[in-house]
Design an enzyme around this catalytic site. Structure first.
Site, short mmCIF file in Angstrom:
data_model
loop_
_atom_site.label_atom_id
_atom_site.label_comp_id
_atom_site.label_asym_id
_atom_site.label_seq_id
_atom_site.Cartn_x
_atom_site.Cartn_y
_atom_site.Cartn_z
N GLY A 13 32.35 39.25 43.37
CA GLY A 13 32.34 39.28 44.83
C GLY A 13 31.01 38.74 45.35
N MET A 14 30.72 39.06 46.64
CA MET A 14 29.51 38.54 47.27
C MET A 14 28.32 39.42 46.87
SD MET A 14 28.57 36.09 49.37
CE MET A 14 29.79 35.58 50.58
N HIS A 15 27.87 39.29 45.63
CA HIS A 15 26.74 40.10 45.21
C HIS A 15 25.44 39.37 45.53
CE1 HIS A 15 26.05 37.93 41.31
NE2 HIS A 15 27.27 37.54 41.60
N MET A 16 24.34 39.92 45.07
CA MET A 16 23.01 39.43 45.46
C MET A 16 22.84 37.92 45.33
SD MET A 16 19.91 40.54 46.37
CE MET A 16 18.47 39.54 46.70
#
Lengths: 87, 568
Positions: A13-16
């Site tokens: 997903g939209m991680h760091m």
């Protein structure tokens, strides 16, 4: 104003890392760049706000660009998301 | 003795150096000269960013690029418009820099620490780390220089922040003990990367110890001893030697073929759950992937994964493995999993119900999408298709027929694929063991799933504490099934592997060698261990042991005999 929908194909997903790359890319453009997800708006130039959106693998997000270079911004960001967000 | 979370394996013995949290309290002031205050704040941020980049560079050199990204993330975070931007606006409104920093960081800390996602919750500790570092700059507080601690130091602190970890000189730090942090926290990851024994989450440990105390850190068991008795200390000195000797021994197996003591070649593969795990398999020296579970595509998703999404995932794993075999198991779920977009009905007995290949063959549209994605991906490496929960020969025939249909389609469309892509059976049911000889005529390979094979053979739900004592792959009934499956494969001339936990069990390996197992698929971290055990046995020794054990009628005798014969 231009906009387009994208599917997030990064398993985490939209991680760091992708959030940080996406925000840096969005910051290069004068236009306002907004990510619409789950009925909420997030400033795409902010890595912190992008992460708070908790965008998961397989989710569909809408990217909205508004400003003098909106077409270029949307094209660049679209290509970035479709290519797996640098992962 | 104190108990904590075992976060990084090994035994460390040394002298304690406490890293005490410093007083970071400040007086909240109203600022009139906002420009001067902003300049002061900007200077603190600039210093922080500069130091962080320098540290990240060091970490990249000494530890690795992935670990240095954690630190680079800190610099990115503070430079964010909703972080420093917001803080500057608050200073403009008359707040002092310390108050502005604290308010914004605490707000984000609150958001991230309550998120329903482990990875995002980890970001909360990053934010706290950034706040403390910049606050120290503003208040002019110098840190203890961890890089200067003497050899044989055990660090004790509340939490090991990435910025602290990056100063650690690996040769000087014998162990790490903290009050907070879990097995997936940055501190744990970094401690493992540095190979320093670490026990995390020991309640109140900072106040329980004093500088110069002697400490034993058992990062394998999660135990901590402070000023231990001589007898305990000498036990652990021996344990430490033992651990280090084994670690060195395992390193010798890196990059080597898997050979028995006779020099016969076997293979150690890895079990993986996502395409990214394939990197791990390569790093850990796996010779292929014996089980790539495809469930992640379906479970962490909002819709049925498209052919394209699946194709990309399989292709990524195949490309990462650089031509080595990747056995992809087709969808293996049923009524015990709640996947909103799939029509699984609640069943009385989901493990005996409408699941895995049974469900897939009743939903051929969905199944063909997956098979087509795998077949297309086969153009990018050595892919094999594995069918789970097989109980009849017809199931294998049906899947092979679908694969042939797909090949015809792809040929017509001019899409490349591997003409020789194999379709194999996951032999994990009592039925598949009983008809292994029939199945071996139809399947291109076997892979024994010992976890389910044990459950289905012993008719035991391992989660049920009252019957869990029956759950053992060393039960004579299970051993006979395993042997029968391997022998059937050998007679039919097809390769046979094992992808259950038993494949890495030091007690099980000699039996599998005797039965004739070709491929052992294990958790990536166990590749070298399994290779080391295999190297110690000759076929004759394994055969002698197997003959003895297979004549035993109960599990206790079997395990006792295997333990007595085990080779260190």
């Amino acid at each position: 104003m231009v906009s387009k929908e994208f599917t997030i194909n990064d398993e985490l997903g939209m991680h760091m890392r992708p959030a940080s790359l996406l925000s840096q890319m969005a910051a290069k453009y004068q236009s306002n760049v907004t990510v619409k997800y789950n009925g909420k708006d997030f400033n795409a130039k902010s890595v912190m706000l992008l992460m708070t959106a908790l965008i998961k693998y397989g989710s569909v997000i809408e990217v909205v660009c508004d400003g003098p270079d909106e077409e270029e911004a949307l094209a660049a960001i679209g290509e970035f998301i479709d290519s797996g967000m640098g992962d | 003795m104190y108990k904590g979370i075992a976060a990084s394996r090994g035994i460390g013995i040394g002298t304690i150096c406490r890293i005490i949290e410093q007083d970071l309290s400040f007086e909240t002031k109203i600022v009139t000269d906002t420009d001067a205050e902003k300049a002061r704040f900007q200077k603190a941020i600039d210093d922080f960013v500069e130091e962080t980049y320098a540290m990240a560079e060091e970490v990249k050199k000494n530890i690795g690029p992935k670990e240095s990204e954690i630190l680079l993330g800190h610099a990115v975070m503070i430079s964010d418009p909703s972080m420093s931007g917001e803080m500057f606006s608050m200073i403009d409104a008359g707040q002092c820099a310390e108050a502005a920093l604290t308010a914004v960081c605490d707000m984000f800390y609150g958001i991230f620490s309550t998120m329903d996602d482990e990875m995002m919750r980890q970001r909360a500790s990053d934010i706290a780390d950034v706040k403390v570092s910049i606050l120290k700059k503003l208040l002019g507080i110098e840190d203890v220089d961890i890089s200067k601690v003497p050899e044989g130091t055990v660090l004790v602190c509340k939490d090991l922040t990435p910025s602290m970890t990056s100063q650690i000189v690996k040769e000087n730090v014998a162990g790490i003990i903290t009050e907070v942090g879990g097995p997936t926290s940055h501190s744990a990851i970094l401690a493992r990367a540095l190979e320093i024994p670490a026990v995390l989450s020991v309640p109140g440990i900072v106040d329980l110890v004093a500088d110069k105390d002697t400490a034993i850190v058992d990062g394998t068991a999660g135990d901590v001893f402070i000023n231990p008795e001589i007898s305990v200390l000498s036990d652990y000195v021996i344990k430490r030697e033992d651990f280090n000797r084994k670690k060195e021994e395992l390193k010798k197996f890196k990059g080597k073929e898997t050979l028995t003591a006779d020099g016969d070649k076997l293979e150690i593969f890895c079990n993986i759950g996502t395409p990214k795990d394939a990197k791990k398999a390569m790093e850990c020296d796996g010779e292929g992937v014996g089980l790539f579970r495809s469930e992640f595509l379906f479970m962490d998703n909002t819709h049925l994964p498209t052919e394209e999404e699946q194709f990309e995932a399989y292709k990524e794993a195949l490309e990462t493995m650089q031509g080595k075999t990747v056995i992809i198991r087709t969808l293996d779920i049923g009524g015990d999993k709640d996947i909103p977009y799939m029509d699984f009905e609640k069943e009385e007995n989901p493990f005996l119900g409408f699941r895995a290949v049974r469900y897939c063959l009743a939903h051929t549209d969905m199944y063909k999408t997956q098979l087509r994605a795998i077949t297309r991906a086969s153009a990018f490496g050595k892919a094999k298709i594995m069918v789970p929960l097989v109980t009849t020969v017809d199931e294998v025939r049906a899947v092979k027929k679908l694969v042939e249909e797909i090949k015809d389609e792809l040929r017509k469309e001019g899409i490349p694929f591997d003409e020789n892509i194999e379709v194999g059976c996951m032999t994990e049911t009592a039925a598949s063991a009983a008809i292994a000889d029939f199945l071996a005529k139809e399947a291109d390979f076997f892979s024994i799933g010992t976890n389910d094979l044990t459950g289905y053979t012993m008719a035991v739900d391992r989660g049920n504490a009252k019957v869990a004592y029956l759950y053992s792959a060393f039960q004579p009934a299970v051993l006979r099934s395993i042997k029968q499956i391997i022998v059937a494969a050998k007679e039919a001339g097809i390769p046979v592997g094992m992808c259950g936990e038993a494949a890495a069990d030091p007690l099980m390996i000699p039996l599998l060698m005797s039965f004739g197992l070709d491929e052992y698929s294990v958790n990536p971290v166990l590749v070298l261990t399994a290779r080391c055990i295999i190297s110690k046995w000759t076929k004759a020794e394994a055969d002698a042991l197997a003959e003895k054990v297979m004549a035993m009628d109960n599990v206790e005798d079997v395990v006792a005999a295997l333990k007595a014969a085990a080779k260190e």
